[in-house]
Structure formats: C-alpha cells, structure tokens
Design a protein around this motif. Sequence first.
Motif, PDB file in Angstrom:
ATOM      1  N   PHE A 119       0.842  -1.191   0.000  1.00  0.00           N
ATOM      2  CA  PHE A 119       0.000   0.000   0.000  1.00  0.00           C
ATOM      3  C   PHE A 119       0.882   1.247   0.000  1.00  0.00           C
ATOM      4  N   LEU A 120       0.313   2.336  -0.474  1.00  0.00           N
ATOM      5  CA  LEU A 120       1.043   3.593  -0.560  1.00  0.00           C
ATOM      6  C   LEU A 120       1.229   4.196   0.829  1.00  0.00           C
ATOM      7  N   LYS A 121       2.428   4.676   1.103  1.00  0.00           N
ATOM      8  CA  LYS A 121       2.757   5.238   2.415  1.00  0.00           C
ATOM      9  C   LYS A 121       2.984   6.744   2.367  1.00  0.00           C
ATOM     10  N   GLY A 122       3.306   7.261   1.199  1.00  0.00           N
ATOM     11  CA  GLY A 122       3.704   8.655   1.049  1.00  0.00           C
ATOM     12  C   GLY A 122       5.135   8.736   0.556  1.00  0.00           C
ATOM     13  N   GLY A 123       5.359   9.624  -0.393  1.00  0.00           N
ATOM     14  CA  GLY A 123       6.682   9.787  -0.964  1.00  0.00           C
ATOM     15  C   GLY A 123       6.883   9.045  -2.273  1.00  0.00           C
ATOM     16  N   GLU A 124       5.999   8.106  -2.589  1.00  0.00           N
ATOM     17  CA  GLU A 124       6.117   7.373  -3.849  1.00  0.00           C
ATOM     18  C   GLU A 124       5.702   8.254  -5.030  1.00  0.00           C
ATOM     19  N   VAL A 125       6.065   7.801  -6.223  1.00  0.00           N
ATOM     20  CA  VAL A 125       5.620   8.425  -7.463  1.00  0.00           C
ATOM     21  C   VAL A 125       4.918   7.354  -8.301  1.00  0.00           C
ATOM     22  N   MET A 126       3.677   7.613  -8.656  1.00  0.00           N
ATOM     23  CA  MET A 126       2.930   6.726  -9.545  1.00  0.00           C
ATOM     24  C   MET A 126       2.990   7.260 -10.963  1.00  0.00           C
ATOM     25  N   ARG A 127       3.228   6.390 -11.916  1.00  0.00           N
ATOM     26  CA  ARG A 127       3.127   6.706 -13.339  1.00  0.00           C
ATOM     27  C   ARG A 127       2.212   5.687 -13.979  1.00  0.00           C
ATOM     28  N   LEU A 128       1.328   6.156 -14.829  1.00  0.00           N
ATOM     29  CA  LEU A 128       0.385   5.249 -15.478  1.00  0.00           C
ATOM     30  C   LEU A 128       0.006   5.801 -16.833  1.00  0.00           C
ATOM     31  N   GLY A 129      -0.434   4.918 -17.703  1.00  0.00           N
ATOM     32  CA  GLY A 129      -0.821   5.366 -19.025  1.00  0.00           C
ATOM     33  C   GLY A 129      -1.637   4.336 -19.766  1.00  0.00           C
ATOM     34  N   ILE A 130      -2.256   4.787 -20.841  1.00  0.00           N
ATOM     35  CA  ILE A 130      -3.032   3.932 -21.729  1.00  0.00           C
ATOM     36  C   ILE A 130      -2.624   4.266 -23.156  1.00  0.00           C
ATOM     37  N   GLU A 131      -2.465   3.249 -23.959  1.00  0.00           N
ATOM     38  CA  GLU A 131      -2.069   3.405 -25.356  1.00  0.00           C
ATOM     39  C   GLU A 131      -2.943   4.437 -26.064  1.00  0.00           C
ATOM     40  N   GLY A 132      -2.311   5.459 -26.614  1.00  0.00           N
ATOM     41  CA  GLY A 132      -3.021   6.478 -27.370  1.00  0.00           C
ATOM     42  C   GLY A 132      -3.673   7.565 -26.553  1.00  0.00           C
ATOM     43  N   LEU A 133      -3.659   7.432 -25.215  1.00  0.00           N
ATOM     44  CA  LEU A 133      -4.377   8.381 -24.362  1.00  0.00           C
ATOM     45  C   LEU A 133      -3.458   9.206 -23.464  1.00  0.00           C
ATOM     46  N   GLY A 134      -2.162   8.935 -23.483  1.00  0.00           N
ATOM     47  CA  GLY A 134      -1.246   9.709 -22.672  1.00  0.00           C
ATOM     48  C   GLY A 134      -0.925   9.068 -21.342  1.00  0.00           C
ATOM     49  N   GLU A 135      -0.189   9.817 -20.537  1.00  0.00           N
ATOM     50  CA  GLU A 135       0.306   9.329 -19.251  1.00  0.00           C
ATOM     51  C   GLU A 135      -0.004  10.318 -18.127  1.00  0.00           C
ATOM     52  N   GLN A 136      -0.024   9.779 -16.917  1.00  0.00           N
ATOM     53  CA  GLN A 136      -0.141  10.583 -15.698  1.00  0.00           C
ATOM     54  C   GLN A 136       1.051  10.299 -14.804  1.00  0.00           C
ATOM     55  N   THR A 137       1.414  11.287 -13.977  1.00  0.00           N
ATOM     56  CA  THR A 137       2.437  11.104 -12.946  1.00  0.00           C
ATOM     57  C   THR A 137       1.971  11.806 -11.674  1.00  0.00           C
ATOM     58  N   GLN A 138       1.905  11.059 -10.578  1.00  0.00           N
ATOM     59  CA  GLN A 138       1.462  11.652  -9.314  1.00  0.00           C
ATOM     60  C   GLN A 138       2.425  11.331  -8.182  1.00  0.00           C
ATOM     61  N   LYS A 139       2.760  12.358  -7.427  1.00  0.00           N
ATOM     62  CA  LYS A 139       3.492  12.152  -6.182  1.00  0.00           C
ATOM     63  C   LYS A 139       2.463  11.857  -5.089  1.00  0.00           C
ATOM     64  N   VAL A 140       2.784  10.880  -4.254  1.00  0.00           N
ATOM     65  CA  VAL A 140       1.896  10.503  -3.150  1.00  0.00           C
ATOM     66  C   VAL A 140       2.339  11.229  -1.888  1.00  0.00           C
ATOM     67  N   VAL A 141       1.405  11.899  -1.241  1.00  0.00           N
ATOM     68  CA  VAL A 141       1.701  12.726  -0.080  1.00  0.00           C
ATOM     69  C   VAL A 141       0.967  12.172   1.139  1.00  0.00           C
ATOM     70  N   SER A 142       1.685  11.909   2.211  1.00  0.00           N
ATOM     71  CA  SER A 142       1.067  11.461   3.459  1.00  0.00           C
ATOM     72  C   SER A 142       0.577  12.676   4.246  1.00  0.00           C
ATOM     73  N   GLN A 143      -0.598  12.529   4.842  1.00  0.00           N
ATOM     74  CA  GLN A 143      -1.147  13.598   5.694  1.00  0.00           C
ATOM     75  C   GLN A 143      -1.111  13.195   7.169  1.00  0.00           C
ATOM     76  N   GLY A 144      -0.356  12.136   7.463  1.00  0.00           N
ATOM     77  CA  GLY A 144      -0.184  11.720   8.851  1.00  0.00           C
ATOM     78  C   GLY A 144      -1.254  10.772   9.327  1.00  0.00           C
TER      79      GLY A 144
END
Length: 285
Positions: free
Chosen positions: A260-285
């Motif tokens: 599971f995500l804890k904070g500090g990770e970077v997610m990258r995801l995409g779909i063929e022909g539709l582009g990509e996303q990149t998100q930093k995961v931030v913990s709120q405690g």
Amino acid sequence: MKLLRYGPAGSEKPGMLDDQGRVRDLSAHVADIADEVLTPEGLARLAALNPADLPLVEGTPQRDLRLGPCVGNVRKFVAIGLNYADHAAESNMPVPSEPVVFNKWTSCIVGPDDDVRIPKGATKTDWEAELGIVIGKPAAGVTVEQALEHVAGYCVVNDVSEREWQLERGATWDKGKGFDTFGPLGPWMVTADEIPDPQNLSIWLEVDGKRYQDGTTQTMVFGVAELVAYCSHLMTLLPGDVITTGTPPGVGMGQNPKVFLKGGEVMRLGIEGLGEQTQKVVSQG
C-alpha cells in the motif's frame, strides 16, 4: 482531437493539443471543455478549427505547464468494479454476472499530475489504472448497439482507493473511493474518432519505477458499449459524465505480501493512445 484544460487549479482554460505536442488555446471559442461542448455538435465545431490558427500557449504540457482534469463540470463520476476477471481473482471476489457500479465523488477529481493525498490515518491506499469514458450525447435507456454514439471520448483515470474504507468499514465501496485527490483525469480527452477500438488498448501503472499493472482492455468482462448501455438504464448519462471502467490485475491489494502507498512514492500510469499521468503521493499523517 486531444482536448484538455490547462492552468492553475480552479482557473483552468480550455485547450487542444496540436500535432507538435503543444497546447493551443480555445478560450475564444468555448468557455470550458464541458457540457454542450462535448456533444456531437460541439465537438464538430471544434474539429472545424485549424489548430495552427489558435493562440499558442507558452510552456510544455506536463512539464512547466500544468494540466487540469481534462473535463470540466463533471456531474457524475461512475465507476465499475471487478471488470477484469484476473483482477477479481486477485481480489478474492467472483467475476460479476452484471457490472458492479459505484460512485466516486466529483470532488475527488484532480489533474493528471497533481499530488495524491493519503487520507489522515489511512493505511491501505492503493492504485488502479483505468480507461475512462466521457459521455457526449445524453444517454437514457440506450442499447449496446447505440451506446458508442453517446461517447465523446476517452481518458486515463487513476481510481485511487483506500481499501480499509472500501471493504472493512461496512457498505458501500463508495466510502473508500472518493477521498479528495482520488480521481486524477487526463492528461487529455481523446475524441472517440481517434480510438476506433477501445477494447484493444494497453494499460499500465508503475510505482517508483516498478511496473505493477501491465494489461489490456481486451480482457474486460463488460466492454465500453455494454457499460454505457447498462449505466444508461440506471441513470440518464449527461455530457461530461465520466465512467471509469475497472482495472486490470496488479493492484497493491493483490500483491503477496500486500503493498500500500505510504507517502513519498511516485505513480506513473498510461493507456495506449491516451497519454500518461504522474502523481506524487503525499502522506497527511
């Protein structure tokens, strides 16, 4: 066309991506990528424009130019669960005989590269790369054969999920699906004419460079046309409504041991022909 919204959060302007990967401003023609702009008539008006004649927006999208959610004024954010047989298996749940339908609150929607915030006290935040359907023509009680006529386009969705709230805190799944920032949309909506077969798209997701999801929309239990038709019997689908269609295997909950995500990770995801996303995961405690 690749339609998008750019600029600071809450003040996005409408735009389109030209064939050089640059953003062209649409403000002189439409107020937003939303509502009637997404109908067949609205899209036809935009398609008639020459991108080279539109003002060039300074900056490189997803680098020094922020992109917002690719659709504005989303009135319904409908989600489909367990729509890949192998994801159902990793979730220890049966393959559904009818679509599993739940909601993501529209307040969870953010841009494709905005931070994802783990809810305070949450310990089981997870990822789900998904194909999003954007409705164009209103749909109520349509058939499978008619359904694709009502689709404006497609986009990448990360159906971020908090599994404790989804599965362990009493019904319903909605509890774990709609926290703020749990609905990145974009980077752009690709119009349906550019995606002739939405059931033949590769889809993937990585966390800190490790690929967890690597699937294809070919293995959906219920395809795009079936989902639009089914949902249109439950509600009237309106222009700009988004249906996110389920995720292939590889979610954190399905790992052994679970991840599971804890904070500090970077997610990258995409779909063929539709582009990509990149998100930093931030913990709120």
